[in-house]
Design a protein around this motif. Structure first.
Motif: not given
Ligand code: HEM
Length: 165
Positions: A18-19, A44-46, A52-54, A56, A79
């Protein structure tokens, strides 16, 4: 080409596909609204921790020329893999809705259902949802069904996003 980053914490690996940054288009509809095309951007980052940070953002598109007509849904959340192939997704929406999804992760498919929904007093009646995310031919496909405004759980949207970063 997206490759697995060595810095990705082990618990995030099942979600690593997803990243990145995604952009694409979809179709929104519901028995109570007019169908429309929309554009969507997802980031989508970490940061090295096990979530995970989302982020949209979406826009309604002109059906004739694809131009952005107005902003639509914005959502922000996290997530959280919980082990055993299961995941939580926490999302906040500017429409006064906060939701917590729970579901299963497979190598290229995530299925989620709401475990809890909170609505502010001014929010629309929104009761439950399910989402499916899938990686198909390197594209992120997702669909959302919702139970809202007196309607049973049924399709609200589907979209196909391409990786742009
Ligand atoms: C990319 C994502 C989404 C898009 C493009 C989208 C688009 C729309 C549009 C165009 C409408 C018609 C009303 C309006 O024009 O504002 C609508 C209604 C609605 N949406 Fe979404 N939506 C999205 C995601 C969501 C999510 C995540 C939720 C819940 C958390 C949600 C809940 C609702 C509800 C409750 C209505 C009201 C239906 C009614 O009043 O008849 N939508 N959406």
């Amino acid at each position: 080409m997206f490759t697995l980053d060595a810095d990705i914490p082990e618990p995030l690996r099942p979600l690593a596909w997803l990243l990145g940054r995604w952009e694409g288009v979809g179709v929104v509809g519901y028995p109570t609204i007019e169908s429309a095309h929309f554009g969507q951007e997802v980031e989508v980052t970490h940061d090295g921790r096990s979530f995970l940070k989302w982020e949209s953002r979406a826009w309604i598109l002109d059906s004739e020329n694809g131009a952005r007509v107005r902003p639509a849904a914005v959502e922000s959340g996290f997530w959280r893999p919980v082990g055993g192939g299961e995941v939580e997704l926490l999302l906040a929406h500017p429409t006064g809705i906060v939701e917590l999804y729970y579901g299963s992760v497979e190598p290229a498919k995530i299925q989620l259902r709401t475990d809890g929904v909170l609505r502010s007093p001014g929010a629309k009646e929104y009761n439950a949802a399910s989402r499916m995310y899938g990686l198909v031919n390197s594209q992120l496909l997702w669909v959302m069904d919702m139970a809202a405004v007196g309607q049973e759980l049924q399709s609200h949207l589907s979209a196909t996003l391409k990786r742009v970063g």
